[in-house]
Design an enzyme around this catalytic site. Structure first.
Site, PDB file in Angstrom:
ATOM      1  N   LYS A 154       6.728   0.325  -4.891  1.00 53.24           N
ATOM      2  CA  LYS A 154       6.592  -0.588  -4.190  1.00 53.24           C
ATOM      3  C   LYS A 154       7.911  -0.517  -2.986  1.00 53.24           C
ATOM      4  CE  LYS A 154       4.116  -4.662  -6.768  1.00 53.24           C
ATOM      5  NZ  LYS A 154       4.296  -5.683  -6.376  1.00 53.24           N
ATOM      6  N   GLY A 205      -0.070  -5.588  -3.796  1.00 53.46           N
ATOM      7  CA  GLY A 205       1.507  -5.616  -4.018  1.00 53.46           C
ATOM      8  C   GLY A 205       2.497  -6.739  -3.661  1.00 53.46           C
ATOM      9  N   THR A 206       2.841  -6.975  -4.932  1.00 56.07           N
ATOM     10  CA  THR A 206       4.266  -8.083  -4.215  1.00 56.07           C
ATOM     11  C   THR A 206       5.821  -8.155  -5.880  1.00 56.07           C
ATOM     12  OG1 THR A 206       2.840 -10.204  -6.117  1.00 56.07           O
ATOM     13  CG2 THR A 206       2.752  -9.914  -3.469  1.00 56.07           C
ATOM     14  N   THR A 207       6.080  -8.499  -5.100  1.00 57.91           N
ATOM     15  CA  THR A 207       7.230  -9.027  -4.559  1.00 57.91           C
ATOM     16  C   THR A 207       8.066  -8.361  -3.813  1.00 57.91           C
ATOM     17  OG1 THR A 207       6.444 -11.204  -5.017  1.00 57.91           O
ATOM     18  CG2 THR A 207       8.435 -11.121  -3.846  1.00 57.91           C
TER      19      THR A 207
END
Length: 258
Positions: A63, A30-32
């Site tokens: 996230k 996972g990003t950002t």
């Protein structure tokens, strides 16, 4: 973590034995994550895309999570381990509050998360790193604060704004351009979504606002009133206003956004 270390240390994420592998283990990442402080608190936001190599593993991953009433964690890195670490972190803060009858200080929370990241170093060496962004409202100092980490658990306090994940370089550039002292809460939320949009424009692992699927960035605000997550309607309104500006100026505004 202390209880598990004494009785069943193999249950801790960093102590699990992995089979020998040839190269890096493929797992959703996972990003950002981006964070911005303003006079009344702090805003923490993240995009919704998880990738596995060159494949989009999930388009609507969560996230950003509340750690407790006055703090939140945004995860970047191996998604499964990161979510498990956040759940354990939430449990530890709740346990401390019940036992001690008071909340751990924001500095103490940041230090505890650093210890948990360090315990995952073995996994990180195999490519399963977790590098979160921690933000909260410091009730003792009366302001929002942001902490960033490296894979060894090293902790640094960031001032004004911060970003982590594969799109962090582009997001940080956008925030550096538009940040100014005295941001209002509305301007801060606009700024983080703009930074995520710019990151998605240049980083394939970062997902931008998806109008067709109605998937928008997760935006959270932490003030003296506590943790609050913007509704989908609020996030979509911010994202749509940015998209409308970009239709007029695809390469970005020439004047300051805020």
């Amino acid at each position: 973590m202390d209880f598990l270390s004494a009785h069943q240390p193999e249950m801790l994420p960093g102590n699990r034995q992995l089979p020998p592998t040839q190269g890096v283990i493929e797992a959703p990442h996972g990003t950002t994550i981006v964070g911005v402080t303003f006079p009344g608190g702090v805003v923490l936001a993240g995009d919704r895309r998880a990738t596995m190599g060159n494949v989009i593993a999930q388009r609507d991953i969560e996230k950003v999570f509340p750690a407790d009433e006055y703090s939140a964690v945004g995860i970047a890195g191996t998604a499964g381990l990161a979510v498990e670490m956040v759940k354990l972190f939430q449990l530890e803060l709740e346990h401390f509050e019940k036992v001690e009858g008071a909340q751990l200080s924001l500095e103490g929370k940041a230090n505890r998360l650093s210890t948990m990241i360090r315990s995952n170093l073995g996994m990180a060496m195999q490519g399963l790193a977790v590098v979160p962004l921690f933000a909260g409202y410091d009730v003792d100092r009366g302001r929002g604060r942001i902490f960033s980490y490296d894979v060894t658990g090293g902790r640094s306090e960031e001032h004004n704004f911060a970003a982590t994940g594969s799109g962090s370089v582009f997001a940080r550039g956008a925030m550096k351009k538009f940040f100014h002292d005295g941001l209002s809460e509305a301007e801060a939320t606009m700024l983080v979504v703009q930074a995520l949009y710019d990151a998605a424009d240049d980083d394939s692992a970062t997902g931008g606002p998806d109008v067709a699927r109605r998937i928008y960035p997760i935006v959270t605000v932490i003030t003296e009133d506590g943790f609050r997550r913007l509704t989908d309607e609020e996030s979509s309104e911010i994202a749509r206003s940015i998209l409308e500006r970009r239709l007029e100026q695809p390469d970005g505004p020439r004047a300051a956004l805020l």
